[in-house]
Design an enzyme around this catalytic site. Structure first.
Site, short mmCIF file in Angstrom:
data_model
loop_
_atom_site.label_atom_id
_atom_site.label_comp_id
_atom_site.label_asym_id
_atom_site.label_seq_id
_atom_site.Cartn_x
_atom_site.Cartn_y
_atom_site.Cartn_z
N TRP A 1 116.99 35.93 41.58
CA TRP A 1 115.78 35.13 41.40
C TRP A 1 114.68 35.72 42.28
O TRP A 1 114.92 36.02 43.46
CB TRP A 1 116.09 33.68 41.81
CG TRP A 1 114.93 32.74 41.74
CD1 TRP A 1 114.02 32.62 40.71
CD2 TRP A 1 114.54 31.78 42.74
NE1 TRP A 1 113.12 31.63 41.01
CE2 TRP A 1 113.41 31.10 42.25
CE3 TRP A 1 115.04 31.42 43.98
CZ2 TRP A 1 112.77 30.09 42.95
CZ3 TRP A 1 114.41 30.41 44.69
CH2 TRP A 1 113.29 29.76 44.17
N ASP B 1 123.60 29.14 45.79
CA ASP B 1 122.42 28.57 45.15
C ASP B 1 122.91 27.93 43.85
O ASP B 1 123.45 28.61 42.97
CB ASP B 1 121.39 29.69 44.86
CG ASP B 1 120.08 29.12 44.33
OD1 ASP B 1 120.04 27.92 43.98
OD2 ASP B 1 119.09 29.88 44.27
N LYS C 1 116.28 20.97 37.04
CA LYS C 1 116.60 21.26 35.64
C LYS C 1 117.50 20.16 35.07
O LYS C 1 117.22 19.64 34.00
CB LYS C 1 117.32 22.60 35.49
CG LYS C 1 116.93 23.65 36.49
CD LYS C 1 115.61 24.30 36.20
CE LYS C 1 115.22 25.14 37.39
NZ LYS C 1 114.14 26.02 37.28
#
Ligand code: LMR
Length: 396
Positions: A130, A211, A246
């Site tokens: 990311w 993560d 999300k």
């Protein structure tokens, strides 16, 4: 004061949204930032979230500060999501959680905490990772290096490269691992490979920092947490940053968590006191609203079932869009094997498009995807699909 300052480059992901917004093309398509859209191109507020907000509107009696580590009920909910309600070491007090402003906040809190005790450590991220990982850990004062991850030729995991690198990372360095739905590639290790990664963490002695931004977008809320269980079974200490952006659609409520897992309750408490110090000198204490929504949903059986149904719906829609994208490209006679798009997990597809092709998509077709070729599949609508497939076929 500012006369010698030249502008900073735009953010690799959020900067694209700015560029998209100023593009006058009537049929422009933004597949940059990882945000779910329904077929009308909206990012809806989940029905379960709306219901929880109605409950909160009635029940909320104060806007006073939360504790430094946020709401204890939210922390409990976040732990239940990470490990499952009945996981034995939750009861053992080995897990401590702070409510943070998003998953990014969780990563930064973890980075600041780690820097207190391991100021000379190196942080290792997957290649690629990311776009913001590097910046977060660099800002906290760490040098950041990469371990091999994605194999462009097989469009899968370079597990040999990854495990050789992980075996050689020194004890006390920090390794960032994506629990599921790897961002940006959508390529995840298998369970057997996770076992090997846990072996390596154990033998090499580096610090695992997970993560976990896409729980529920891979296979299911339960299946996606499996890597955490494997590490927990080995009695390893580890850290997790998790996000509700999300899976609850709470993007702008900045709702995340930082969790640490220690060998016993005493060590967990001691470590957590330093986490609180890191938070206090950063944002003092977290915003409440998003966490209050999550804890309201998780505490109510019917609402929780409704949320899980909505999450299933999002995951199924992304799977459907992957299939449609592959079909659309084949229909246009593109002579390549795109089956990997259907095998990847989560919101993103690492399309294999090179920088020139990404640039042409943007300049000639007003289609925005992240450099490196990451497409946010979750942002495709039926209306946009044909135009997207035409454009991708033409740049290929
Ligand atoms: C993404 O990768 O698009 C998301 O995680 C959003 C972000 O903050 O970059």
């Amino acid at each position: 004061m500012f006369e010698d300052l030249s502008p900073a480059p735009p953010d690799a992901i959020l900067g694209l949204t700015d560029a998209f917004q100023s593009d006058p093309h009537p049929e422009k398509i933004n597949l940059g930032v990882g945000v779910f859209k329904d077929d009308a191109g909206q990012t809806p507020v989940l029905t379960s979230v709306k219901k929880a907000e109605r409950i909160l509107l009635e029940r909320e009696t104060s806007k006073s500060y939360l504790p430094i580590s946020g709401s204890p009920q939210y922390a409990k909910g976040a732990q239940d999501l990470l490990f499952g309600k009945d996981h034995p070491f939750l009861a053992a007090g080995r897990v401590k959680t702070a409510q943070t402003p998003g998953g990014t906040g969780g990563l930064r809190v973890g980075a600041d905490f780690l820097h207190l005790f391991y100021p000379r450590a190196t942080v290792w991220v997957s290649s690629p990772t990311w776009a913001n990982h590097k910046a977060i850990f660099t800002s906290a004062g760490f040098p950041v290096k990469e371990y091999p991850y994605y194999d462009a030729e097989s469009r899968g995991l370079d597990f040999d490269g990854m495990s050789t690198a992980l075996a050689n990372i020194p004890a006390g360095d920090i390794v960032i691992l994506h629990v599921c739905c790897h961002n940006p590639t959508g390529v995840d290790p298998t369970e057997a490979q996770w076992q090997k990664i846990a072996d390596l963490a154990e033998s090499a002695g580096w610090i695992p920092f997970f993560d976990f931004a896409y729980q529920g977008f891979g296979a299911s809320v339960e299946a996606d947490r499996r890597p955490l269980h494997l590490f927990a079974e080995r009695e390893l200490d580890f850290l997790v940053s998790s996000s509700c952006s999300k899976n609850f659609g709470l993007y702008n409520e900045r709702t995340g968590a930082f969790t640490l897992v220690a060998q016993n309750a005493e060590r967990a408490d001691a470590a957590f006191s330093h986490v609180k110090k890191a938070i206090r000198s950063n944002y003092s204490n977290p915003p409440r609203h998003g966490g209050a929504i999550v804890e309201t949903i998780l505490a109510d059986e019917a609402l929780c079932a409704e949320w899980l149904g909505e999450l299933d719906g999002m995951r199924k829609r992304i799977r459907f869009l992957r299939t449609e994208l592959v079909r659309g490209l084949h229909q246009r006679g593109v002579d390549a094997d795109f089956s990997y798009i259907e095998q990847q997990n989560g919101m993103f597809s690492f399309s294999g498009l090179n920088e020139t092709q990404v640039k042409r998509l943007r300049e000639e077709h007003s289609i925005y995807i992240v450099g490196g070729g990451r497409i946010n599949v979750a942002g495709i609508t039926s209306d946009a699909l044909d135009r997207l497939c035409d454009a991708v076929a033409s740049v290929l």
